[in-house]
Structures are given as C-alpha cells and as structure tokens.
Motif scaffolding. Structure first.
Motif, PDB file in Angstrom:
ATOM      1  N   MET A   1       0.800  -1.133   0.155  1.00  0.00           N
ATOM      2  CA  MET A   1       0.016   0.046  -0.028  1.00  0.00           C
ATOM      3  C   MET A   1       0.857   1.222  -0.017  1.00  0.00           C
ATOM      4  SD  MET A   1      -3.247   0.903  -0.209  1.00  0.00           S
ATOM      5  CE  MET A   1      -4.313   1.986   0.259  1.00  0.00           C
ATOM      6  N   HIS A   2       2.089   1.217   0.717  1.00  0.00           N
ATOM      7  CA  HIS A   2       2.892   2.293   0.633  1.00  0.00           C
ATOM      8  C   HIS A   2       3.554   2.639  -0.596  1.00  0.00           C
ATOM      9  CE1 HIS A   2       6.242   4.832   2.159  1.00  0.00           C
ATOM     10  NE2 HIS A   2       7.065   4.044   1.554  1.00  0.00           N
ATOM     11  N   TYR A   3       3.567   1.593  -1.503  1.00  0.00           N
ATOM     12  CA  TYR A   3       4.093   1.970  -2.758  1.00  0.00           C
ATOM     13  C   TYR A   3       3.115   2.367  -3.914  1.00  0.00           C
ATOM     14  CZ  TYR A   3       7.820  -1.213  -1.108  1.00  0.00           C
ATOM     15  OH  TYR A   3       8.910  -1.695  -0.219  1.00  0.00           O
ATOM     16  N   ILE A   4       1.938   1.947  -3.421  1.00  0.00           N
ATOM     17  CA  ILE A   4       0.842   2.618  -4.428  1.00  0.00           C
ATOM     18  C   ILE A   4       0.388   3.885  -3.984  1.00  0.00           C
ATOM     19  CG2 ILE A   4      -1.706   2.239  -4.869  1.00  0.00           C
ATOM     20  CD1 ILE A   4      -1.246  -0.988  -4.137  1.00  0.00           C
ATOM     21  N   MET A   5       0.609   4.278  -2.931  1.00  0.00           N
ATOM     22  CA  MET A   5       0.049   5.608  -2.346  1.00  0.00           C
ATOM     23  C   MET A   5       1.336   6.634  -2.818  1.00  0.00           C
ATOM     24  SD  MET A   5      -2.861   5.741  -1.296  1.00  0.00           S
ATOM     25  CE  MET A   5      -2.887   7.398  -1.103  1.00  0.00           C
ATOM     26  N   THR A   6       2.377   6.262  -2.859  1.00  0.00           N
ATOM     27  CA  THR A   6       3.500   7.177  -3.235  1.00  0.00           C
ATOM     28  C   THR A   6       3.756   7.242  -4.800  1.00  0.00           C
ATOM     29  OG1 THR A   6       5.250   5.975  -1.512  1.00  0.00           O
ATOM     30  CG2 THR A   6       6.020   7.219  -3.268  1.00  0.00           C
ATOM     31  N   PHE A   7       3.220   6.356  -5.304  1.00  0.00           N
ATOM     32  CA  PHE A   7       2.843   6.784  -6.804  1.00  0.00           C
ATOM     33  C   PHE A   7       1.665   7.570  -7.100  1.00  0.00           C
ATOM     34  CE2 PHE A   7       0.754   5.493 -10.817  1.00  0.00           C
ATOM     35  CZ  PHE A   7       1.620   6.129 -11.919  1.00  0.00           C
ATOM     36  N   VAL A   8       0.606   7.370  -6.365  1.00  0.00           N
ATOM     37  CA  VAL A   8      -0.527   8.270  -6.635  1.00  0.00           C
ATOM     38  C   VAL A   8      -0.190   9.621  -6.342  1.00  0.00           C
ATOM     39  CG1 VAL A   8      -2.782   8.569  -5.717  1.00  0.00           C
ATOM     40  CG2 VAL A   8      -2.163   6.217  -6.127  1.00  0.00           C
ATOM     41  N   TRP A   9       0.498   9.885  -5.004  1.00  0.00           N
ATOM     42  CA  TRP A   9       0.739  11.250  -4.673  1.00  0.00           C
ATOM     43  C   TRP A   9       1.844  11.797  -5.653  1.00  0.00           C
ATOM     44  CZ3 TRP A   9      -1.845  14.570  -2.125  1.00  0.00           C
ATOM     45  CH2 TRP A   9      -2.846  14.117  -1.129  1.00  0.00           C
TER      46      TRP A   9
END
Length: 60
Positions: A1-9
């Motif tokens: 989830m950490h990686y996905i949210m980093t990409f989204v932001w």
C-alpha cells in the motif's frame, strides 16, 4: 500500500505541476510526460526512504 500511495501522490503532484507550468508557458498538456516523471519521482522517493534510517540518533 505504501508503494501505491507513493505513486498516486507523485502522479497527482507532477500532473498538477505539468498542467500549471504548461499553462503559464503556453505549452500543451502532455499526459505521458507527466506519467514518466511521476514514475521516476516515485522511485526516487522510495529509494530515499530506504536509505534514511528509521531510528533516531542516540543522545550523547
């Protein structure tokens, strides 16, 4: 989830910057350039977070 949210932001911030800077400069909005830069930015942020230690330094 950490990686996905980093990409989204990173995607949202780079897309906003791409749109605003393009509008100020009179250039057209280039979606793929924003995606490419956001992927590079997300990878850079993830590398930096792995390099920086989580624990605080000991009091001397």
């Amino acid at each position: 989830m950490h990686y996905i949210m980093t990409f989204v932001w990173s995607f949202l911030l780079v897309a906003m910057l791409n749109y605003v800077a393009g509008s100020i400069g009179g250039n057209a909005f280039d979606f793929m350039a924003g995606v490419t830069v956001s992927i590079v930015l997300a990878i850079l942020v993830l590398i930096i977070t792995t390099i920086i230690p989580d624990e605080s330094p000991a009091d001397v």
